[in-house]
Design an enzyme around this catalytic site. Structure first.
Site, PDB file in Angstrom:
ATOM      1  N   GLU A  34     -72.372 -46.497 -27.169  1.00 29.22           N
ATOM      2  CA  GLU A  34     -71.870 -47.110 -28.310  1.00 29.22           C
ATOM      3  C   GLU A  34     -73.197 -47.160 -29.435  1.00 29.22           C
ATOM      4  O   GLU A  34     -72.858 -47.331 -30.633  1.00 29.22           O
ATOM      5  CB  GLU A  34     -71.744 -48.650 -27.820  1.00 29.22           C
ATOM      6  CG  GLU A  34     -70.465 -48.744 -26.871  1.00 29.22           C
ATOM      7  CD  GLU A  34     -70.633 -48.059 -25.370  1.00 29.22           C
ATOM      8  OE1 GLU A  34     -69.481 -48.182 -24.923  1.00 29.22           O
ATOM      9  OE2 GLU A  34     -71.763 -47.852 -25.181  1.00 29.22           O
ATOM     10  N   PHE A  59     -68.530 -53.877 -24.915  1.00 32.64           N
ATOM     11  CA  PHE A  59     -69.298 -52.943 -24.866  1.00 32.64           C
ATOM     12  C   PHE A  59     -70.050 -52.493 -26.472  1.00 32.64           C
ATOM     13  O   PHE A  59     -71.165 -52.206 -26.456  1.00 32.64           O
ATOM     14  CB  PHE A  59     -68.446 -51.416 -24.549  1.00 32.64           C
ATOM     15  CG  PHE A  59     -67.894 -51.866 -23.159  1.00 32.64           C
ATOM     16  CD1 PHE A  59     -68.495 -52.781 -22.226  1.00 32.64           C
ATOM     17  CD2 PHE A  59     -66.637 -50.853 -22.852  1.00 32.64           C
ATOM     18  CE1 PHE A  59     -67.621 -52.893 -20.970  1.00 32.64           C
ATOM     19  CE2 PHE A  59     -66.222 -51.055 -21.633  1.00 32.64           C
ATOM     20  CZ  PHE A  59     -66.657 -52.012 -20.783  1.00 32.64           C
ATOM     21  N   HIS A  85     -59.960 -55.997 -26.987  1.00 35.73           N
ATOM     22  CA  HIS A  85     -60.025 -57.111 -25.834  1.00 35.73           C
ATOM     23  C   HIS A  85     -60.887 -58.044 -25.815  1.00 35.73           C
ATOM     24  O   HIS A  85     -61.734 -58.526 -24.982  1.00 35.73           O
ATOM     25  CB  HIS A  85     -60.463 -56.105 -24.444  1.00 35.73           C
ATOM     26  CG  HIS A  85     -59.453 -54.880 -23.951  1.00 35.73           C
ATOM     27  ND1 HIS A  85     -59.184 -54.071 -25.222  1.00 35.73           N
ATOM     28  CD2 HIS A  85     -58.673 -54.627 -23.112  1.00 35.73           C
ATOM     29  CE1 HIS A  85     -58.071 -53.322 -24.574  1.00 35.73           C
ATOM     30  NE2 HIS A  85     -57.922 -53.643 -23.292  1.00 35.73           N
ATOM     31  N   ASP A  93     -59.922 -57.248 -14.957  1.00 35.84           N
ATOM     32  CA  ASP A  93     -60.990 -56.299 -15.134  1.00 35.84           C
ATOM     33  C   ASP A  93     -62.469 -56.846 -14.966  1.00 35.84           C
ATOM     34  O   ASP A  93     -63.498 -56.092 -14.933  1.00 35.84           O
ATOM     35  CB  ASP A  93     -60.900 -55.412 -16.609  1.00 35.84           C
ATOM     36  CG  ASP A  93     -59.803 -54.482 -16.396  1.00 35.84           C
ATOM     37  OD1 ASP A  93     -59.350 -54.383 -15.278  1.00 35.84           O
ATOM     38  OD2 ASP A  93     -59.576 -53.926 -17.369  1.00 35.84           O
TER      39      ASP A  93
END
Length: 236
Positions: A34, A59, A85, A93
């Protein structure tokens, strides 16, 4: 033709694989890197492209924060960050992949516009507004299907201008994202008790619509905020 997509190896999750199939020459899978993706987005923007850097909110913000701060926010380059998300919709998750602090992270960076649309129609408008705005934008999306609030062909969306989605004079509920639908549900329950709640869709967290908030405070006397975020640093 200037729009390009940078993917953090999550195209099937963030749904950017549709772009990959339609415009393969404008889609780049950077992999699970990222920080590098944000640096590349900054470089592409500096060359006149309109890069959309996409990954899960947790992330892309946590791993790419230094690059977001220096190469995007302080440099004020035309990078679009799409955090998928957002909130707690990641569910099973687990907490490490949830982004319950993303608005706070972006909110402390200068020059960023922050958008949190509440349904498919407003998301459609938000994507176009993101592309057209010149400067850094953080666009938050959800994992789950959003309830339809606006008609597809009649969704007002102007950066920095909140939408009144329900009128009321007894209090105001200000929501963003998925919580706008929850606020509308709450307003129905309150109406059964004789309490009429105004509901504001605060789709833009920065710049915040101070005029709408001030009017709501003066006209309804009380404000409740609802968001998928930790209390510190969020919309509230």
């Amino acid at each position: 033709e200037r729009v390009v997509i940078l993917d953090g190896d999550l195209a099937s999750t963030t749904r950017t694989h549709d772009v990959r199939h339609e415009f393969p020459e404008r889609f780049f899978n950077i992999g699970i890197a990222e920080s590098n993706m944000i640096s590349m987005a900054s470089g592409l923007a500096s060359c006149g492209f309109i890069p959309f850097a996409t990954s899960l909110s947790s992330f892309i913000l946590a791993n790419g924060f230094d690059q977001l701060r220096i190469s995007v926010a302080i440099a004020s380059v035309n990078v679009k960050v799409v955090g998928s998300h957002g909130g707690i919709t990641l569910g099973k998750d687990g907490a490490t992949a949830m982004a319950a602090e993303d608005l706070a992270l972006v909110g402390c960076l200068p020059t960023f516009v922050i958008l949190v649309p509440c349904d498919p129609a407003s998301m459609h408008k938000a994507v176009h507004a993101t592309a057209e705005h010149v400067g850094p934008v953080y666009l938050r999306s959800s994992r789950v299907a959003m309830p339809q609030i606006y008609p597809e062909d009649d969704c007002p969306f102007e950066i920095g201008v909140a939408n009144v989605v329900r009128e009321g004079n007894d209090l105001t509920i200000i929501g963003c994202g998925l919580m706008v639908a929850a606020a509308l549900d709450a307003a129905v329950v309150l109406a059964e008790q004789g309490i009429e709640a105004r509901v504001l869709d605060m789709h833009t967290i920065r710049p915040l619509d101070a005029d709408a908030i001030t009017a709501a405070a003066r006209e309804t006397g009380a404000i409740v905020t609802a968001e998928e975020h930790l209390l510190p640093g969020g919309m509230g």
